[in-house]
Design a protein around this motif. Sequence first.
Motif, PDB file in Angstrom:
ATOM      1  N   LEU A 107      -0.977 114.110 -61.662  1.00  0.00           N
ATOM      2  CA  LEU A 107      -1.735 113.103 -61.379  1.00  0.00           C
ATOM      3  C   LEU A 107      -3.208 113.290 -61.197  1.00  0.00           C
ATOM      4  CD1 LEU A 107       0.481 111.957 -58.319  1.00  0.00           C
ATOM      5  CD2 LEU A 107       0.853 111.222 -60.726  1.00  0.00           C
ATOM      6  N   ALA A 108      -3.710 112.327 -61.691  1.00  0.00           N
ATOM      7  CA  ALA A 108      -5.306 112.315 -61.550  1.00  0.00           C
ATOM      8  C   ALA A 108      -5.855 112.458 -60.197  1.00  0.00           C
ATOM      9  CB  ALA A 108      -5.826 111.120 -62.137  1.00  0.00           C
ATOM     10  N   LYS A 109      -6.710 113.170 -59.800  1.00  0.00           N
ATOM     11  CA  LYS A 109      -7.345 113.755 -58.747  1.00  0.00           C
ATOM     12  C   LYS A 109      -8.175 112.605 -58.522  1.00  0.00           C
ATOM     13  CE  LYS A 109      -5.845 118.494 -58.651  1.00  0.00           C
ATOM     14  NZ  LYS A 109      -5.857 118.749 -60.024  1.00  0.00           N
ATOM     15  N   ASP A 110      -8.201 111.338 -58.401  1.00  0.00           N
ATOM     16  CA  ASP A 110      -9.169 110.326 -58.043  1.00  0.00           C
ATOM     17  C   ASP A 110      -8.914 109.505 -56.801  1.00  0.00           C
ATOM     18  OD1 ASP A 110      -6.897 108.817 -58.324  1.00  0.00           O
ATOM     19  OD2 ASP A 110      -7.330 108.215 -60.633  1.00  0.00           O
ATOM     20  N   LYS A 111      -9.564 108.625 -56.729  1.00  0.00           N
ATOM     21  CA  LYS A 111      -9.910 107.928 -55.426  1.00  0.00           C
ATOM     22  C   LYS A 111      -8.448 107.131 -55.071  1.00  0.00           C
ATOM     23  CE  LYS A 111     -14.018 108.438 -53.505  1.00  0.00           C
ATOM     24  NZ  LYS A 111     -14.052 108.834 -52.218  1.00  0.00           N
ATOM     25  N   ALA A 112      -7.906 106.845 -56.294  1.00  0.00           N
ATOM     26  CA  ALA A 112      -6.740 106.065 -55.993  1.00  0.00           C
ATOM     27  C   ALA A 112      -5.464 107.105 -55.475  1.00  0.00           C
ATOM     28  CB  ALA A 112      -6.046 105.454 -57.220  1.00  0.00           C
ATOM     29  N   LEU A 113      -5.568 108.321 -55.626  1.00  0.00           N
ATOM     30  CA  LEU A 113      -4.724 109.214 -55.400  1.00  0.00           C
ATOM     31  C   LEU A 113      -5.066 109.517 -53.815  1.00  0.00           C
ATOM     32  CD1 LEU A 113      -2.351 111.039 -55.617  1.00  0.00           C
ATOM     33  CD2 LEU A 113      -3.630 112.674 -56.621  1.00  0.00           C
ATOM     34  N   GLU A 114      -6.428 109.712 -53.612  1.00  0.00           N
ATOM     35  CA  GLU A 114      -6.834 110.126 -51.988  1.00  0.00           C
ATOM     36  C   GLU A 114      -6.258 108.969 -51.227  1.00  0.00           C
ATOM     37  OE1 GLU A 114     -10.884 110.630 -51.802  1.00  0.00           O
ATOM     38  OE2 GLU A 114     -11.000 112.414 -53.226  1.00  0.00           O
ATOM     39  N   GLU A 115      -6.409 107.840 -51.661  1.00  0.00           N
ATOM     40  CA  GLU A 115      -6.024 106.554 -50.588  1.00  0.00           C
ATOM     41  C   GLU A 115      -4.447 106.743 -50.565  1.00  0.00           C
ATOM     42  OE1 GLU A 115      -7.186 102.972 -52.358  1.00  0.00           O
ATOM     43  OE2 GLU A 115      -9.383 103.383 -52.299  1.00  0.00           O
ATOM     44  N   MET A 116      -3.731 106.958 -51.457  1.00  0.00           N
ATOM     45  CA  MET A 116      -2.336 106.977 -51.225  1.00  0.00           C
ATOM     46  C   MET A 116      -2.005 108.481 -50.267  1.00  0.00           C
ATOM     47  SD  MET A 116      -1.070 106.755 -55.116  1.00  0.00           S
ATOM     48  CE  MET A 116       0.500 106.973 -55.123  1.00  0.00           C
ATOM     49  N   LEU A 117      -2.824 109.411 -50.153  1.00  0.00           N
ATOM     50  CA  LEU A 117      -2.642 110.439 -49.350  1.00  0.00           C
ATOM     51  C   LEU A 117      -3.080 110.314 -48.090  1.00  0.00           C
ATOM     52  CD1 LEU A 117      -3.320 113.321 -52.039  1.00  0.00           C
ATOM     53  CD2 LEU A 117      -0.901 112.631 -51.260  1.00  0.00           C
ATOM     54  N   PHE A 118      -4.118 109.427 -47.909  1.00  0.00           N
ATOM     55  CA  PHE A 118      -4.657 109.302 -46.429  1.00  0.00           C
ATOM     56  C   PHE A 118      -3.523 108.633 -45.717  1.00  0.00           C
ATOM     57  CE2 PHE A 118      -9.192 108.511 -48.310  1.00  0.00           C
ATOM     58  CZ  PHE A 118      -9.558 109.968 -48.312  1.00  0.00           C
ATOM     59  N   LEU A 119      -3.757 109.172 -44.354  1.00  0.00           N
ATOM     60  CA  LEU A 119      -3.064 108.312 -43.331  1.00  0.00           C
ATOM     61  C   LEU A 119      -3.315 107.030 -43.022  1.00  0.00           C
ATOM     62  CD1 LEU A 119      -2.732 110.880 -40.516  1.00  0.00           C
ATOM     63  CD2 LEU A 119      -0.727 110.285 -41.953  1.00  0.00           C
ATOM     64  N   SER A 120      -2.255 106.028 -43.431  1.00  0.00           N
ATOM     65  CA  SER A 120      -2.657 104.559 -43.313  1.00  0.00           C
ATOM     66  C   SER A 120      -2.797 104.146 -41.854  1.00  0.00           C
ATOM     67  CB  SER A 120      -1.701 103.602 -43.977  1.00  0.00           C
ATOM     68  OG  SER A 120      -0.533 103.845 -43.384  1.00  0.00           O
ATOM     69  N   LYS A 121      -3.252 102.890 -41.691  1.00  0.00           N
ATOM     70  CA  LYS A 121      -3.299 102.239 -40.230  1.00  0.00           C
ATOM     71  C   LYS A 121      -1.806 102.115 -39.515  1.00  0.00           C
ATOM     72  CE  LYS A 121      -7.649  99.666 -40.808  1.00  0.00           C
ATOM     73  NZ  LYS A 121      -8.171  98.296 -40.835  1.00  0.00           N
ATOM     74  N   GLU A 122      -1.042 101.924 -40.832  1.00  0.00           N
ATOM     75  CA  GLU A 122       0.381 101.692 -40.077  1.00  0.00           C
ATOM     76  C   GLU A 122       0.906 103.135 -39.714  1.00  0.00           C
ATOM     77  OE1 GLU A 122      -0.966 100.413 -42.757  1.00  0.00           O
ATOM     78  OE2 GLU A 122      -0.580  98.321 -42.423  1.00  0.00           O
ATOM     79  N   ASP A 123       0.489 104.286 -40.496  1.00  0.00           N
ATOM     80  CA  ASP A 123       1.099 105.545 -40.219  1.00  0.00           C
ATOM     81  C   ASP A 123       0.508 105.949 -38.849  1.00  0.00           C
ATOM     82  OD1 ASP A 123       2.428 106.106 -42.585  1.00  0.00           O
ATOM     83  OD2 ASP A 123       0.555 106.801 -43.717  1.00  0.00           O
ATOM     84  N   ILE A 124      -0.688 105.768 -38.441  1.00  0.00           N
ATOM     85  CA  ILE A 124      -1.468 106.059 -37.172  1.00  0.00           C
ATOM     86  C   ILE A 124      -0.704 105.147 -36.065  1.00  0.00           C
ATOM     87  CG2 ILE A 124      -3.604 106.017 -35.901  1.00  0.00           C
ATOM     88  CD1 ILE A 124      -4.781 106.469 -38.831  1.00  0.00           C
ATOM     89  N   LYS A 125      -0.446 103.912 -36.264  1.00  0.00           N
ATOM     90  CA  LYS A 125       0.263 103.230 -35.329  1.00  0.00           C
ATOM     91  C   LYS A 125       1.640 103.838 -34.989  1.00  0.00           C
ATOM     92  CE  LYS A 125      -1.817  98.600 -36.261  1.00  0.00           C
ATOM     93  NZ  LYS A 125      -1.592  97.409 -37.062  1.00  0.00           N
ATOM     94  N   LEU A 126       2.477 104.229 -35.917  1.00  0.00           N
ATOM     95  CA  LEU A 126       3.605 104.718 -35.579  1.00  0.00           C
ATOM     96  C   LEU A 126       3.759 106.077 -34.914  1.00  0.00           C
ATOM     97  CD1 LEU A 126       5.551 104.171 -38.936  1.00  0.00           C
ATOM     98  CD2 LEU A 126       6.269 103.259 -36.740  1.00  0.00           C
ATOM     99  N   ILE A 127       2.671 106.875 -35.207  1.00  0.00           N
ATOM    100  CA  ILE A 127       2.154 108.237 -34.461  1.00  0.00           C
ATOM    101  C   ILE A 127       2.177 107.830 -33.147  1.00  0.00           C
ATOM    102  CG2 ILE A 127       0.832 109.961 -34.263  1.00  0.00           C
ATOM    103  CD1 ILE A 127       0.161 110.060 -37.294  1.00  0.00           C
ATOM    104  N   LYS A 128       1.246 106.796 -32.739  1.00  0.00           N
ATOM    105  CA  LYS A 128       0.818 106.592 -31.500  1.00  0.00           C
ATOM    106  C   LYS A 128       1.882 105.768 -30.525  1.00  0.00           C
ATOM    107  CE  LYS A 128      -4.030 105.798 -31.987  1.00  0.00           C
ATOM    108  NZ  LYS A 128      -5.100 104.964 -31.701  1.00  0.00           N
TER     109      LYS A 128
END
Length: 236
Positions: free
Chosen positions: A200-221
């Motif tokens: 996969l290209a190591k670009d901004k699109a891939l970075e965004e897919m790998l970042f923890l989303s707001k939904e991920d953080i909500k579930l963690i909390k």
Amino acid sequence: MSCMSMVVGENIRKIRKAKNITLVNMAQAINKGKSTVSKYETGEISIDVDTLWEISKFLSVPTSSLLAAEHTNEPNAPLSNSFSKKFFYFFDGRVKKIICAVMEEYSSLDEADDCVLMYFDVKDESNYKSCSSFYKGSVARCEFVDNYSMLNQNNSAERVWVCCLKNLRNADVRLGVLSGLSYKTMLPVSIKALISNHPLAKDKALEEMLFLSKEDIKLIKKNNMFTLCEREQSIL
């Protein structure tokens, strides 16, 4: 120089380099000359069964992994057994960059799990023997998830686990979690990750897919545990 000798030689060199073992060290371990081992790796000399066994023991990998060629759909493939490549990505916020690993998966006929070799933190997916760490382990496949367990071959304290969901929308790219001991901080970590059947290209699109989303953080909390949001699957 046979095709099989070249494949076996390249596999030996790839694993030796990944484990930071010199030609001299391996030659001494199997009681061969440095030039002989070098010719094994280039395919100039065919390796007898006893020597192949000694090399596999020294490198701590299954003999079958030294005999395997990368999976191909060609009808006249040089070897009967093969391995498939997977490309593993996560974003390391400490160094602000995407980290890539290459996994070789070997099918096993006599074991419940398939063998996996992982070349961790590679700079070039096409030349992945140059890596910072080398792991060996297994993958157990279920209906909707693959579970990997791998041990760092240079540091037995570092064992990693990967739980990877099977994506019904796109079978080539899958979401998962990497858990284990951080090789930088020596502290337990869990990281959002992707496994792909192709680079996969190591670009901004891939970075965004790998970042923890707001939904991920909500579930963690909410759950007090690291749980990935199922809706992340829709963007893959």
